[in-house]
Design an enzyme around this catalytic site. Structure first.
Site, PDB file in Angstrom:
ATOM      1  N   ARG A  17      31.661   8.817   5.376  1.00 55.96           N
ATOM      2  CA  ARG A  17      31.498   7.528   6.086  1.00 55.96           C
ATOM      3  C   ARG A  17      30.357   6.672   5.542  1.00 55.96           C
ATOM      4  O   ARG A  17      29.707   5.959   6.304  1.00 55.96           O
ATOM      5  CB  ARG A  17      31.278   7.749   7.591  1.00 55.96           C
ATOM      6  CG  ARG A  17      32.377   8.475   8.310  1.00 55.96           C
ATOM      7  CD  ARG A  17      33.691   7.716   8.328  1.00 55.96           C
ATOM      8  NE  ARG A  17      34.722   8.567   8.888  1.00 55.96           N
ATOM      9  CZ  ARG A  17      35.475   9.388   8.177  1.00 55.96           C
ATOM     10  NH1 ARG A  17      35.356   9.430   6.864  1.00 55.96           N
ATOM     11  NH2 ARG A  17      36.380  10.146   8.754  1.00 55.96           N
ATOM     12  N   SER A  24      34.287   4.491  16.210  1.00 54.94           N
ATOM     13  CA  SER A  24      33.282   5.525  16.486  1.00 54.94           C
ATOM     14  C   SER A  24      31.888   4.910  16.450  1.00 54.94           C
ATOM     15  O   SER A  24      31.546   4.217  15.504  1.00 54.94           O
ATOM     16  CB  SER A  24      33.365   6.638  15.445  1.00 54.94           C
ATOM     17  OG  SER A  24      34.622   7.262  15.497  1.00 54.94           O
ATOM     18  N   GLU A  50      27.462   4.872  13.216  1.00 55.45           N
ATOM     19  CA  GLU A  50      28.542   4.497  12.302  1.00 55.45           C
ATOM     20  C   GLU A  50      28.805   2.995  12.477  1.00 55.45           C
ATOM     21  O   GLU A  50      29.194   2.306  11.555  1.00 55.45           O
ATOM     22  CB  GLU A  50      29.803   5.317  12.603  1.00 55.45           C
ATOM     23  CG  GLU A  50      30.874   5.164  11.554  1.00 55.45           C
ATOM     24  CD  GLU A  50      31.995   6.176  11.677  1.00 55.45           C
ATOM     25  OE1 GLU A  50      33.159   5.737  11.661  1.00 55.45           O
ATOM     26  OE2 GLU A  50      31.731   7.385  11.796  1.00 55.45           O
TER      27      GLU A  50
END
Length: 257
Positions: free
Chosen positions: A141, A183, A253
């Site tokens: 990520r 998220s 995130e």
């Protein structure tokens, strides 16, 4: 030089933010004073944001040459998925689950569990030309790209899998169907952010119209008229409680401007 006004309280997926004049980029160049926003699917925008830019229609394309797929970074994930399905191209089924433009997906190495976009990339194009995947610093990520990505080049394999697509869509159905930025936190190594948030008593916890979802604790959701300040309060509260209980530093995130 063209600009367009974007109302982030309508445009961003979390439905928070002011109206802002955003620069539209139609040619490759140096725009280092601007932040690129794409579809604003994982952004939380304050009332005092930096200068924003968006890639224009010149970067919305898909071209196939030999065993490579050249995709402009203003192309939406939905458009690429449709192309992959129509042309029997494998490995991109998981983007059914990832709303946004290709630029954003590349920038954060977006993915779903073990599937991530960098698994299938050959190279990307920046203002300095093409950069091979092996010369890019990327991880779960995350990428260390501090420049605009204009095009992404995928290696082509054939065999689009409808069963995989079904599986990814089913996973998506398990997520909250209200405005959110996806998220909120990255999963710490060997753990799940959602589980940690639940353990510290924040599942469903609400401040104003912002809350950690009852459906999935790691989704920060806007239940109506959510405010930036309330979102920040919840993010900080989760970090504080998880640090205190588990000595784990949660890392966002979601991208905050």
């Amino acid at each position: 030089m063209s600009f367009k006004q974007i109302d982030f309280s309508r445009y961003s997926s979390i439905k928070i933010g002011p109206k802002v004049e955003v620069k539209v980029i139609e040619e490759i160049g140096d725009y280092s004073e601007y932040q690129i926003i794409g579809r604003a699917n994982n952004l939380l925008i304050s009332n005092n944001p930096p200068k924003f830019a968006i890639l224009g229609e010149a970067f919305d394309y898909i071209k196939q040459e030999d065993d490579k797929l050249y995709v402009g970074c203003a192309t939406s994930s939905g458009k690429l998925l449709t192309y992959a399905r129509k042309n029997n191209i494998a490995n991109l089924e998981f983007i059914a689950k990832l709303p946004g433009n290709l630029g954003g997906l590349v920038k954060m190495n977006a993915g779903l569990k073990t599937w991530e976009i960098f698994n299938y990339i050959n190279k990307i194009k920046t203002k300095d030309g093409y950069v091979k995947k092996e010369d890019i610093n990327y991880s779960y990520r995350d990428t260390k790209l501090d420049t605009i990505v204009y095009e992404v080049v995928f290696n082509i394999e054939y065999g689009f899998c409808k069963d995989k697509l079904k599986e990814f869509n089913k996973m998506r159905d398990n997520q909250p169907q209200v405005p959110s930025a996806g998220s909120c936190f990255k999963n710490p190594k060997g753990n799940f952010a959602g589980r940690l948030i639940q353990e510290v008593g924040l599942k469903g916890f609400r401040k104003g119209d912002m809350a950690f979802s009852n459906v999935h604790s790691n989704f920060l959701v806007n239940l109506g008229n959510g405010k930036y300040e309330d979102a920040i309060y919840l993010i900080n509260e989760a970090k504080k409680r998880v640090k205190k209980s588990f000595n784990i530093d949660l890392e966002e995130e979601i991208i905050i401007f």
